[in-house]
Enzyme design. Sequence first.
Site, mmCIF file in Angstrom:
data_model
loop_
_atom_site.group_PDB
_atom_site.id
_atom_site.type_symbol
_atom_site.label_atom_id
_atom_site.label_comp_id
_atom_site.label_asym_id
_atom_site.label_seq_id
_atom_site.Cartn_x
_atom_site.Cartn_y
_atom_site.Cartn_z
ATOM 1 C CG ASP A 1 32.455 40.328 44.319
ATOM 2 O OD1 ASP A 1 33.419 39.537 44.326
ATOM 3 O OD2 ASP A 1 31.735 40.532 43.313
ATOM 4 C CG PHE A 2 37.661 42.953 48.418
ATOM 5 C CD1 PHE A 2 36.634 43.819 48.045
ATOM 6 C CD2 PHE A 2 38.521 43.371 49.421
ATOM 7 C CE1 PHE A 2 36.462 45.058 48.658
ATOM 8 C CE2 PHE A 2 38.368 44.609 50.044
ATOM 9 C CZ PHE A 2 37.335 45.450 49.658
ATOM 10 C CD GLU A 3 35.110 38.659 41.594
ATOM 11 O OE1 GLU A 3 35.606 38.261 40.525
ATOM 12 O OE2 GLU A 3 33.884 38.855 41.761
ATOM 13 C CE1 TYR A 4 41.556 37.574 37.912
ATOM 14 C CE2 TYR A 4 39.475 38.715 38.320
ATOM 15 C CZ TYR A 4 40.233 37.805 37.597
ATOM 16 O OH TYR A 4 39.656 37.125 36.544
#
Length: 426
Positions: free
Chosen positions: A213-216
Amino acid sequence: MVIYTIRPGDSVYSISRQFGVSPQQIIALNQLQDVQRLMIGQSLVLPAESSSHVVTLGQSLYSIAQSYGTTVEKILAANPDITDPNRIYLGQIIIIPLPSQKLGNMDVNGYALPDIENSVLQATLPNLTYISIFSYQVKPDGSLISIPDETIIARALEARVAPMMVITNIKEGGKFDSGIAHTILNDEKVQNVMIENIIKVLNEKNYFGLDIDFEYVLPEDREAYNQFLRKITKRLHELGYIVTTAVAPKLSATQQGVLYEAHDYAAHGEIVDHVIIMTYEWGYTYGPAMAVAPIDQVERVLQYAVSVIPSEKILMGMPNYGYDWTLPFVQGTAARILTNLEAVNLASRVGAQIQYDTTVQAPFFTYYDDNGKQHIVWFDDARSIAARLSLVDKYNLAGVSYWNINSYFPQNWQVLQAMYNVNKVI
């Protein structure tokens, strides 16, 4: 199962008589706190196979069948005393058989925070395929910030639920950090260190797979992210682990914004085993009041997603919460997050009538607080949950993923179990 909406004059006991379900079952399945204060518009889940209908003026068997989602033929089969379908009379009691056929099988993932109460965990596990424990935070040097996940893993394995390790680019004590992701995705040595650390945790703690869950992630790191996914997925597949990613809800490949641009739907769909699409947060803490997961917007995302990702890899995001906004909305002010049960209990406490928006398929109500300020609350109930779960069948999705399961909402699981069989992979 039937979803019943409270009408004026209803009580737990009148509903009990109508559907042949004990008052105790109704109270327990819906966690009713004040049985004397049912709110007009409130939905209840009832474990009923049939209902008693009293014929009113102007009704026909056809109109009655339509209102219950069944057919005249099925009503006649349940009421052999009706010899002429064109001759029913005012006040006649008719047994209505309720539909019970499930739509099929699906995978169900639930994100759990380490502090989940044991009673909530134990009640929820029978409804899950996977439990994703949130989260191991990655550091710029490839090391991981550990979490106390051993108890959840043990309980999950006992219940034949596959535990998934979650990694995030959340900065220690902060939020999702673009810089951390940039460092990891562009430094092969750091990647190698991190992958070895991940494998060690997967092996030592008996995880089933990895959720990334890698965001931005910075737009310029889009291809670096894809290459990283290819690298780690190949390595973990060789060791017998599955890989899942969580992505923002996009409407097109060219959608602008740092939340969206580096999430390449087509690449994720090609590389990993499951793609969790976070189809929620249209209504969010610092935004204007609206449904958290309006079905019209969710469906727009799914229509794009299935055009570039194999549908059988997609897990549709499901929120397990609502928001209470103060009106009028002022930019920079925060809504109060609350569970779906807290929303219903708040409506009961303030005497609000629950309304239902059929466009977004979500319940809401308004009220005034002790200071005379008006509020609006958007949340989920059995109706909105059933509407969104039907999209799994409509788009042939793999299933759903809940954010998050730390609060127990019994209506949700009753509806899910009535509509689908939950797959088990261990």
